[in-house]
Scaffold this motif. Structure first.
Motif, mmCIF file in Angstrom:
data_model
loop_
_atom_site.group_PDB
_atom_site.id
_atom_site.type_symbol
_atom_site.label_atom_id
_atom_site.label_comp_id
_atom_site.label_asym_id
_atom_site.label_seq_id
_atom_site.Cartn_x
_atom_site.Cartn_y
_atom_site.Cartn_z
ATOM 1 N N SER A 38 5.942 -5.784 -9.454
ATOM 2 C CA SER A 38 4.719 -6.872 -10.270
ATOM 3 C C SER A 38 3.529 -6.638 -10.762
ATOM 4 O O SER A 38 3.759 -5.934 -11.961
ATOM 5 C CB SER A 38 3.793 -6.558 -8.468
ATOM 6 N N SER A 39 3.330 -8.021 -10.758
ATOM 7 C CA SER A 39 2.274 -7.963 -12.040
ATOM 8 C C SER A 39 1.073 -6.822 -12.787
ATOM 9 O O SER A 39 1.344 -6.410 -11.138
ATOM 10 C CB SER A 39 1.143 -9.055 -12.385
ATOM 11 N N LEU A 40 1.519 -6.323 -13.462
ATOM 12 C CA LEU A 40 0.327 -5.034 -13.732
ATOM 13 C C LEU A 40 0.884 -3.144 -13.104
ATOM 14 O O LEU A 40 -0.026 -3.061 -12.862
ATOM 15 C CB LEU A 40 -1.289 -5.281 -13.643
ATOM 16 N N ASN A 41 1.967 -3.645 -12.425
ATOM 17 C CA ASN A 41 2.505 -2.240 -11.674
ATOM 18 C C ASN A 41 1.783 -2.559 -10.389
ATOM 19 O O ASN A 41 1.238 -1.640 -9.166
ATOM 20 C CB ASN A 41 2.967 -1.899 -12.228
ATOM 21 N N VAL A 42 0.912 -3.788 -9.518
ATOM 22 C CA VAL A 42 -0.528 -3.282 -8.558
ATOM 23 C C VAL A 42 0.307 -3.607 -7.868
ATOM 24 O O VAL A 42 -0.992 -2.549 -6.406
ATOM 25 C CB VAL A 42 -1.218 -4.650 -8.824
ATOM 26 N N GLN A 43 1.496 -3.488 -7.099
ATOM 27 C CA GLN A 43 2.125 -3.715 -5.874
ATOM 28 C C GLN A 43 0.886 -3.962 -5.211
ATOM 29 O O GLN A 43 0.743 -2.939 -3.666
ATOM 30 C CB GLN A 43 2.481 -1.837 -5.824
ATOM 31 N N PRO A 44 0.542 -5.110 -4.630
ATOM 32 C CA PRO A 44 -0.427 -4.952 -3.271
ATOM 33 C C PRO A 44 -0.390 -5.387 -2.479
ATOM 34 O O PRO A 44 -0.957 -6.234 -1.426
ATOM 35 C CB PRO A 44 -1.713 -6.398 -4.294
ATOM 36 N N TRP A 45 0.686 -4.657 -1.670
ATOM 37 C CA TRP A 45 1.103 -5.575 -0.458
ATOM 38 C C TRP A 45 1.983 -4.174 0.538
ATOM 39 O O TRP A 45 1.584 -2.782 0.448
ATOM 40 C CB TRP A 45 2.702 -5.892 -0.702
ATOM 41 N N HIS A 46 1.581 -4.440 1.881
ATOM 42 C CA HIS A 46 2.293 -3.104 2.474
ATOM 43 C C HIS A 46 2.730 -4.329 3.621
ATOM 44 O O HIS A 46 2.927 -5.007 3.670
ATOM 45 C CB HIS A 46 1.107 -2.810 3.376
ATOM 46 N N PHE A 47 4.275 -3.625 3.846
ATOM 47 C CA PHE A 47 5.262 -3.455 5.056
ATOM 48 C C PHE A 47 6.033 -3.529 6.189
ATOM 49 O O PHE A 47 5.471 -1.890 6.620
ATOM 50 C CB PHE A 47 6.429 -3.764 4.189
ATOM 51 N N TYR A 48 5.016 -3.670 7.158
ATOM 52 C CA TYR A 48 5.100 -2.959 8.631
ATOM 53 C C TYR A 48 6.847 -3.869 9.084
ATOM 54 O O TYR A 48 6.512 -4.754 9.886
ATOM 55 C CB TYR A 48 4.187 -3.993 9.532
#
Length: 216
Positions: A38-48
Motif C-alpha cells: 500500500s502507498s506509504l505502507n499505511v495498510q488502511p484495511w481489515h479483512f473479516y
C-alpha cells in the motif's frame, strides 16, 4: 503465472458448494493479503474472514433485499467469503501501530532516516486530508489495489476469487459491528472453485487496443 490462461477466462459466477479450499491453500492466500503493498505502507484495511457455513449465512442475510437474488448463492456456495473493509478515518493510533511494526521488523535501522520517513508520511496524509480532502477515497484506492492483486494471487493458487459490490454496506457493517472497529465495508470477496456446469464458454469481449492505449 500463465497470463494467457488468465486473459482468456471469465470471472466465476457460480461456485461448487461441495468443494472447499484446503487450509494450506487458504492460509497462503491470507498470507498474501497480509503482504500486499500500500502507498506509504499505511495498510488502511481489515479483512473479516467467513470460513464457516454459519458466518457465510450471516453475510448472505445482511446483503440487503435488492441484492440477495443476485449474490446470495455466490456467498453461500463459496468455500470462503471475505468482507474487505477500509478505515473510516486515519487516526494517529493506526499510524503509530504501523510505525511500531516497521521498527520491530527493522525496516529503518537508521534512526534519522526513520524519523524523516515518519514525518513525510504525516505530511503526505495531512495534504490528502486538508488540501485534496480525499483521504477516505485515497484509502479505498489502496484497498481496491489489494483486491486486484488478491484475484491474481487466487488464480496462481488455482482457486477463484470473485469481487462483489452488490450489497448494502450499512447492513453488513451493522451485522458484524464493523464500524465499531473503525472500518467500513468496501467490497466483498467470494472464494472457491467454480461450478463447472455454469462456466461460460463465450469469448472474452474487450475494446480494441487502439481504443484503450495511447502511445506518447
Amino acid at each position: 503465472m500463465n497470463l494467457d490462461k488468465i486473459m482468456d477466462k471469465h470471472l466465476t459466477r457460480a461456485f461448487d458448494p461441495n468443494r472447499a479450499i484446503s487450509e494450506v491453500t487458504f492460509n497462503k492466500f491470507l498470507a498474501f493479503l497480509r503482504s500486499a503493498p500500500s502507498s506509504l505502507n499505511v495498510q488502511p484495511w481489515h479483512f473479516y474472514v467467513m470460513n464457516s457455513a454459519q458466518s457465510k449465512q450471516r453475510l448472505a442475510n445482511s446483503l440487503g433485499d435488492m441484492f440477495e437474488a443476485g449474490n446470495r448463492s455466490k456467498v453461500i456456495d463459496a468455500s470462503h467469503a471475505i468482507i474487505v473493509t477500509t478505515r473510516a478515518d486515519l487516526p494517529d493510533s493506526h499510524l503509530q501501530s504501523v510505525f511500531a511494526q516497521e521498527n520491530a521488523d527493522g525496516r529503518f535501522p537508521e534512526g534519522e532516516y526513520r524519523d524523516k520517513w515518519q514525518r513525510s508520511v504525516h505530511d503526505f496524509l495531512d495534504w490528502r486530508t486538508y488540501n485534496f480532502k480525499d483521504i477516505t477515497h485515497w484509502m479505498e484506492k489502496q484497498t481496491y489495489m489489494t483486491v486486484g492483486l488478491a484475484m491474481m494471487a487466487a488464480a496462481e493458487l488455482g482457486i477463484e476469487a470473485l469481487p462483489l459490490e452488490g450489497f448494502n454496506p450499512h447492513s453488513v457493517d451493522a451485522e458484524f459491528e464493523i464500524r465499531e472497529d473503525g472500518y467500513t465495508t468496501t467490497v466483498l470477496l467470494a472464494l472457491g472453485y467454480p461450478d463447472l456446469t455454469q462456466v461460460s464458454n463465450k469469448p472474452i469481449s474487450r475494446l480494441s487496443a487502439d481504443r484503450i492505449f495511447t502511445y506518447i
